[in-house]
Enzyme design. Structure first.
Site, PDB file in Angstrom:
ATOM      1  N   ARG A 177       1.211  -1.411   0.206  1.00 46.10           N
ATOM      2  CA  ARG A 177       0.265   0.243  -0.178  1.00 46.10           C
ATOM      3  C   ARG A 177       0.978   1.259   0.278  1.00 46.10           C
ATOM      4  O   ARG A 177       1.646   1.190   0.937  1.00 46.10           O
ATOM      5  CB  ARG A 177      -1.062  -0.144   1.003  1.00 46.10           C
ATOM      6  N   ARG A 181      -2.356  10.816  -1.702  1.00 48.67           N
ATOM      7  CA  ARG A 181      -3.523  11.549  -1.663  1.00 48.67           C
ATOM      8  C   ARG A 181      -4.065  12.789  -2.506  1.00 48.67           C
ATOM      9  O   ARG A 181      -3.137  13.817  -3.156  1.00 48.67           O
ATOM     10  CB  ARG A 181      -2.782  12.786  -0.069  1.00 48.67           C
ATOM     11  N   ARG A 255      17.569  -5.199   9.983  1.00 47.96           N
ATOM     12  CA  ARG A 255      18.435  -4.044   9.336  1.00 47.96           C
ATOM     13  C   ARG A 255      19.109  -3.524  10.698  1.00 47.96           C
ATOM     14  O   ARG A 255      18.346  -3.369  11.373  1.00 47.96           O
ATOM     15  CB  ARG A 255      17.534  -3.371   8.329  1.00 47.96           C
ATOM     16  N   ARG A 286      18.592   9.944   4.253  1.00 44.57           N
ATOM     17  CA  ARG A 286      17.993  11.147   4.530  1.00 44.57           C
ATOM     18  C   ARG A 286      18.703  11.702   5.854  1.00 44.57           C
ATOM     19  O   ARG A 286      19.956  11.402   6.393  1.00 44.57           O
ATOM     20  CB  ARG A 286      16.379  10.573   5.435  1.00 44.57           C
ATOM     21  N   GLU A 311      21.145   9.969   7.553  1.00 44.72           N
ATOM     22  CA  GLU A 311      21.176   8.400   8.485  1.00 44.72           C
ATOM     23  C   GLU A 311      21.613   7.530   7.251  1.00 44.72           C
ATOM     24  O   GLU A 311      21.075   7.987   5.819  1.00 44.72           O
ATOM     25  CB  GLU A 311      19.981   8.310   8.520  1.00 44.72           C
ATOM     26  N   TYR A 359       8.224  -4.590  14.306  1.00 46.21           N
ATOM     27  CA  TYR A 359       7.923  -3.110  13.997  1.00 46.21           C
ATOM     28  C   TYR A 359       7.015  -2.522  14.643  1.00 46.21           C
ATOM     29  O   TYR A 359       6.025  -3.134  14.171  1.00 46.21           O
ATOM     30  CB  TYR A 359       8.657  -3.195  12.948  1.00 46.21           C
ATOM     31  N   ASP A 361       5.528   1.357  15.559  1.00 43.50           N
ATOM     32  CA  ASP A 361       6.193   2.981  16.404  1.00 43.50           C
ATOM     33  C   ASP A 361       5.264   2.768  17.587  1.00 43.50           C
ATOM     34  O   ASP A 361       5.159   2.207  18.717  1.00 43.50           O
ATOM     35  CB  ASP A 361       4.390   3.361  15.474  1.00 43.50           C
TER      36      ASP A 361
END
Length: 375
Positions: A177, A181, A255, A286, A311, A359, A361
């Site tokens: 996905r 927007r 990773r 980034r 990074e 993982y 958040d």
């Protein structure tokens, strides 16, 4: 010899939230941490008066009002909104993909109808090229989702830097996905609540651990606490899942991320907290300018210097900090077997990203602990 209700291994958000709840319940708790500081990956280091996210950008976001109210009861959060920018060979694009992105990509596109037609046309080309079969890799999947222009400028090389592999060698599920927007909105998250603790994440950790006994520089496996039943009734383990079982089924892959942090003698280096570099021209994925997480408007210029971190995504090697589970078939199957072993461990709670090999958040980690009954 002291006896604790809980010995907690690791002082990230799972361990510290658990310690807070346990203390509130009148339990005696000891937290041990192998690093020289508390807080896990949300730890901040003060450089030039700026709270530097030592282990990468952490932006708190949630739709769960209970979680938001909980963290704000510990420390007030600011109004930071994550609006990252992508830099492709000097071209700047807003993220996530939205009408600002599409107009920059295709200057003739000004309306959602035009943007949708452009993307649909390119998607149709990609689907037709498959000849009726399903996408077999990440490259094919992404092309079918957003088309060639967005894929080649904003996804392909960035993803290859992240994973150290060609997009043709990565599974489709990594990118099943992609948020598209059809509005002019650069807010990366859709969550109702978003921000950074005022004063940095250390304030949150300090609040969660207030009155809790903690020891840093203690590696669970090389300490007397490995025989944890001599010290506590229960163990809360937030280290690596496979390490707990001495890798008896094999090692799980990760990773990891390395950072090159420096001080710049300017008050405003890139004008944004997060800029992704999406081509192979730069080895880093980034650049983070930390002051923008907590300083706004004139505050940015009142602080004469700034701190930036490049990074770099890389393969995990022993001695590094593991960051992201590798969700391929081998690791998913192996993690499932380790979780079966974990379920059989009496008196042990496995928590957090490392302890569950998933993982998460930040907000869901805290939510997990808040939902535990009878701590």
């Amino acid at each position: 010899m002291p006896h604790y209700d809980y010995l907690i291994v690791g002082s990230g958000l799972y361990g510290t939230t658990f310690a807070y709840k346990a203390k509130q319940a009148g339990k005696k708790v000891l937290v041990i941490e192998k690093r020289p500081h508390l807080g896990g990956n949300v730890y901040c280091e003060s450089i030039e008066g700026i709270n530097v996210h030592k282990y990468g950008a952490h932006i708190f976001h949630t739709n769960n009002k209970e979680v938001w109210d909980f963290v704000n009861s510990i420390v007030e959060f600011n109004r930071y909104t994550n609006c990252p920018v992508a830099n492709y060979k000097g071209e700047l694009y807003n993220l996530p993909f939205n009408m600002n992105t599409f107009n920059r990509m295709w200057p003739e596109v000004h309306t959602p109808i035009q943007a949708k037609k452009k993307i649909d046309d390119q998607r149709s080309e990609a689907v037709a090229a498959l000849g009726g079969r399903e996408p077999q890799n990440l490259a094919e999947q992404a092309l079918c989702l957003v088309g060639k222009d967005i894929f080649y400028k904003l996804i392909k090389e960035y993803t290859e830097k992240q994973w150290g592999r060609s997009c043709k060698d990565l599974p489709t599920f990594i990118i099943k996905r992609l948020p598209v927007r059809m509005i002019f909105d650069n807010n990366y998250f859709n969550d109702c609540y978003q921000g950074i603790p005022i004063g940095g994440y250390n304030k949150l950790i300090e609040g969660l651990l207030e009155g809790v006994e903690c020891k840093t520089g203690v590696n669970f496996f090389n300490s007397e606490y490995k025989d944890w039943k001599n010290y506590a009734s229960k163990l809360v383990y937030t280290g690596a899942l496979d390490e707990y079982f001495d890798y008896k089924l094999g090692k799980l892959d990760w990773r990891t991320v390395n950072f090159k942090t420096r001080v710049e003698n300017t008050p405003n280096y890139q004008g944004n907290a997060v800029v992704n570099y999406t081509s192979h021209d730069e080895l880093y994925t980034r650049v983070i300018e930390h002051k923008h997480f907590e300083m706004f408007g004139q505050e940015v210029y009142d602080c004469p210097k700034t701190v930036v971190s490049e990074e770099y995504s890389t393969e995990y090697e022993e001695g590094m900090e593991p960051y992201y589970p590798v969700n391929d078939d081998r690791n998913n199957a192996l993690a499932k077997e380790y979780r079966k072993l974990a379920e059989k461990e009496e008196g042990v709670i496995f928590g957090g990203r490392l302890g569950q090999y998933r993982y998460f958040d930040m907000a869901p980690v805290i939510e997990q602990v808040l939902n535990i009954e009878n701590i």
